[in-house]
Structures are given as structure tokens and as C-alpha cells.
Design an enzyme around this catalytic site. Sequence first.
Site, PDB file in Angstrom:
ATOM      1  N   GLY A   1      -9.061 -41.722  33.575  1.00  0.00           N
ATOM      2  CA  GLY A   1      -9.975 -40.384  33.423  1.00  0.00           C
ATOM      3  C   GLY A   1     -10.154 -39.978  31.994  1.00  0.00           C
TER       4      GLY A   1
ATOM      5  CB  SER B   1      -6.756 -25.465  34.152  1.00  0.00           C
ATOM      6  OG  SER B   1      -7.624 -24.874  33.526  1.00  0.00           O
TER       7      SER B   1
ATOM      8  CB  THR C   1      -9.070 -22.272  35.462  1.00  0.00           C
ATOM      9  OG1 THR C   1      -9.712 -21.630  36.366  1.00  0.00           O
ATOM     10  CG2 THR C   1      -8.140 -23.065  36.371  1.00  0.00           C
TER      11      THR C   1
ATOM     12  CE1 TYR D   1      -9.600 -28.223  38.506  1.00  0.00           C
ATOM     13  CE2 TYR D   1     -10.187 -26.335  37.397  1.00  0.00           C
ATOM     14  CZ  TYR D   1      -9.618 -27.477  37.229  1.00  0.00           C
ATOM     15  OH  TYR D   1      -8.929 -28.037  36.152  1.00  0.00           O
TER      16      TYR D   1
ATOM     17  CE  LYS E   1      -5.685 -28.803  38.195  1.00  0.00           C
ATOM     18  NZ  LYS E   1      -5.009 -30.301  37.986  1.00  0.00           N
TER      19      LYS E   1
ATOM     20  NE  ARG F   1     -20.720 -22.471  33.780  1.00  0.00           N
ATOM     21  CZ  ARG F   1     -20.286 -23.399  33.339  1.00  0.00           C
ATOM     22  NH1 ARG F   1     -21.121 -24.539  33.344  1.00  0.00           N
ATOM     23  NH2 ARG F   1     -19.270 -23.229  32.960  1.00  0.00           N
TER      24      ARG F   1
HETATM   25  N1  UFG Z   1     -22.243 -23.626  28.961  1.00  0.00           N
HETATM   26  C1  UFG Z   1     -23.509 -23.266  28.789  1.00  0.00           C
HETATM   27  N2  UFG Z   1     -24.407 -24.364  28.893  1.00  0.00           N
HETATM   28  C2  UFG Z   1     -23.986 -25.579  29.361  1.00  0.00           C
HETATM   29  C3  UFG Z   1     -22.625 -25.917  29.898  1.00  0.00           C
HETATM   30  C4  UFG Z   1     -21.701 -24.662  29.653  1.00  0.00           C
HETATM   31  O1  UFG Z   1     -23.906 -22.298  28.289  1.00  0.00           O
HETATM   32  O2  UFG Z   1     -25.025 -26.397  29.958  1.00  0.00           O
HETATM   33  C5  UFG Z   1     -21.282 -22.533  28.479  1.00  0.00           C
HETATM   34  C6  UFG Z   1     -20.524 -22.013  29.617  1.00  0.00           C
HETATM   35  O3  UFG Z   1     -21.306 -20.966  30.308  1.00  0.00           O
HETATM   36  C7  UFG Z   1     -19.318 -21.590  29.068  1.00  0.00           C
HETATM   37  C8  UFG Z   1     -19.038 -22.635  27.930  1.00  0.00           C
HETATM   38  O4  UFG Z   1     -20.068 -22.948  27.705  1.00  0.00           O
HETATM   39  O5  UFG Z   1     -19.269 -20.081  28.657  1.00  0.00           O
HETATM   40  C9  UFG Z   1     -17.762 -23.510  28.328  1.00  0.00           C
HETATM   41  O6  UFG Z   1     -18.386 -24.056  29.496  1.00  0.00           O
HETATM   42  P1  UFG Z   1     -17.602 -25.617  29.982  1.00  0.00           P
HETATM   43  O7  UFG Z   1     -18.223 -25.594  31.405  1.00  0.00           O
HETATM   44  O8  UFG Z   1     -17.711 -26.441  29.039  1.00  0.00           O
HETATM   45  O9  UFG Z   1     -16.048 -25.025  30.207  1.00  0.00           O
HETATM   46  P2  UFG Z   1     -15.399 -23.858  30.985  1.00  0.00           P
HETATM   47  O10 UFG Z   1     -14.782 -22.966  30.211  1.00  0.00           O
HETATM   48  O11 UFG Z   1     -16.410 -23.302  31.850  1.00  0.00           O
HETATM   49  O12 UFG Z   1     -14.501 -24.824  32.137  1.00  0.00           O
HETATM   50  C10 UFG Z   1     -13.521 -25.607  31.424  1.00  0.00           C
HETATM   51  C11 UFG Z   1     -12.999 -26.712  32.431  1.00  0.00           C
HETATM   52  C12 UFG Z   1     -12.554 -26.375  33.778  1.00  0.00           C
HETATM   53  C13 UFG Z   1     -11.397 -25.508  33.577  1.00  0.00           C
HETATM   54  C14 UFG Z   1     -11.896 -24.331  32.414  1.00  0.00           C
HETATM   55  C15 UFG Z   1     -10.756 -23.230  32.188  1.00  0.00           C
HETATM   56  O13 UFG Z   1     -14.289 -27.327  32.674  1.00  0.00           O
HETATM   57  O14 UFG Z   1     -12.237 -27.428  34.297  1.00  0.00           O
HETATM   58  O15 UFG Z   1     -12.424 -24.629  31.352  1.00  0.00           O
HETATM   59  O16 UFG Z   1     -11.406 -22.197  32.074  1.00  0.00           O
HETATM   60  F1  UFG Z   1     -10.990 -24.989  34.664  1.00  0.00           F
END
Ligand code: UFG
Length: 338
Positions: A10, A125, A127, A150, A154, A295
Amino acid sequence: MKILVTGGLGFIGSHTVVELQNQGFDVLVIDDLSNTNISVLDGIYGITGKKPTFVELDLKNQAGVASFFQTHNDLKGVIHFAASRAVGESVEKPLHYYHNNVGSLIYLLEAMERHQINNLIFSSSCTVYGQADKMPISESSPFKQAQSPYGKTKQIGEHILMDTSRVTKLNAIALRYFNPIGAHDSALIGELPIEIPLNLIPFITQTAAGLQEELLIFGGDYPTNDGTAVRDYIHVVDLARAHTKALSRLLQNEQKSSFEVFNIGTGKGSSVLEVVKCFERIVGKTLNYRIVDRRQGDFIEAYADTTLANTELGWYPMYSLDQALQSAWKWQLSLHTN
Ligand code: UFG
């Protein structure tokens, strides 16, 4: 010295296999290939000149796990990445997540105990903190209500390790990752989103490459400097290096307790707009983006206090956000040319 890496093909797993092999460890990889591709083995070989021993196995197969450990009972440690990690999907398929992330961990720990393999590093994480009250987040921040199944898996995983390490010989370290991004400098391994990417950086690089029409920025009204959400983006190679540091802590019996946790991030928060602007500057392209509604389930901000990892593991991140984004872009371009 033999080390098992579950989920070793991965995104984070493959970068960790590279670091381990570069340090001379004999690496065995278990992966079920559900969210990656066997060609990652070639990427690892291209970088290190060595292929790890690979066994295709789903850790939900209890008999398969037992038989793997029967054959490989001389392992010195296990780094456990194998898990499902899509937040939204976990809401749709909770049982799959509990089975895959919690059930498999139990099978793994049972097999390890049976063969007296006592060293484990667990992929956790940030999270687990939920929306923390105080920034930066330190390891002593309490677990708040997780936002998704998810996240709960964790939290449960860490509880399982804490409880088990109290009554068995298990020594475990959980690394709580903030937002892993980027790719190996060689661009031979990186993140392989199988479908439309859900995470910010692959979506940005795919938009710049013309594979996505526009980036939707989720939320412009957060109580942050520019209204967009703040995260701590950590280069995947730095993250991989944290695993080798944690492993040597286990192998050299340097733990202060049988279950330890460390935040792994840069300590610096960046807003979505800052990341977009930084990417535009590096690549010299204007990104097509639009700010839309928040989101569901997103936090306002999350960035790490990494003091513990700095002082106890002797780990410091080496890469900047610029370098991480640059490597992500180089990787994206390599995907077209391969
Ligand atoms: N975002 C956008 N547009 C997109 C994708 C993401 O604006 O198309 C924003 C999200 O709303 C967020 C930021 O970018 O504010 C980061 O988003 P990610 O999806 O890249 O990451 P997350 O912080 O939501 O999640 C990540 C991992 C999870 C983990 C989490 C822990 O994907 O597995 O961090 O906080 F659990």
C-alpha cells in the site's frame, strides 16, 4: 533480521518496506491487493535492488494467518498497515470495516502470541482524537467521539493493544499519522488511487493533469485564517522513517511502557487554499477550483504536537510541504508515462 509488513504494497507500507530494506532488514510482505497493485513490488525493486518476500493473503482468513506464522515463526517484529481507510466507505459498510480492521488485528495478535513474536507497530491516525479542543494536538488529548466507523476501528485497535500488552509479552507502538502525502523521490512508488481520489493531494494532482475537471474545496467558512480547513500534511517518506525509528526502539527494548503512542506529523497546519496556492506556485499552473459546502464529518483543523516523537524516537520530518507536493506531482506525471 526478519520483519513482517502487512499491507506492505500500500501507500505507506511500500515506502516503509523501502526504508527497512535500505537498512538491511529482511522484509516479508503480506497484502491482499484489494487497494493496490502487484506492480508495486517492481517499484520497490527499482529503488532498493531487492524484492521483499511476498505472500498474497487476506488477514480476515484466520487459518491463513495461522499457517503463515507457522511457516515464518522467526520474525523479529510486525508492522501492521493492512486495513481499509476510506472514511465515507466506512459509514456505508461498517461491518466490513470492523471485520477488516479489528477482526484481522485480533487474528494477527493471536498468531504473534502463539509464536512469541512480541514487537508490533500499529498504523493509527489522528482521527482517534475526533475534533480536539486544543491545537497542536498532543498524545494526551482525549479520544473524542470518532466521526466514522473507520475512526472507531483505530480507537478500538489502540484499546486492544493497550489491554493485550498489559497481560502478555506484547510490546506495541501506535503511530498516529496526520495527513500522509507525496511519493518517493524516484517516482517509482506513490499513492495509487484505484477510483476517483477522495483525498486532497491526489485530487489536486489529477486536476492539474487534466484527469479531473475541477477541484472542489469543501468549505470556505471555517473559523480559520482563510476560511478553509487546516491539516498537517506529512511526507510519506518521513512517515516511513518514523516506522524504522519506532522499530529500533522496540528491538532495542527502549520503550518506557509496553504500549506507547506517538503523533507523526510536521507540527505545522496548512489550509486547503494554502496547499492549492503552494501547488500552483511549484507546478507553475493555475488550478481549476471552486469552493463549495463543507464535507460532512470534516474537522475544522488538526495539526500535531510532535515533541514526543522528536524526543523519544529522535524523529524529525525532513521534507517541506513544497517538496512533498513536488514529489506528488512527479509521481502523477510518471503514472501517465508508464
Ligand atoms: N478536501 C477538499 N477537496 C477534496 C478533498 C479534500 O477540499 O477533493 C479537503 C477536505 O475537506 C479536508 C482536507 O482537504 O479539509 C484534507 O482532506 P483529505 O481527505 O485529504 O484528508 P482528511 O483530513 O479528511 O483525512 C485524512 C485521511 C483519513 C484519516 C484522517 C485523519 O484520509 O484516513 O486524515 O484526520 F483518518
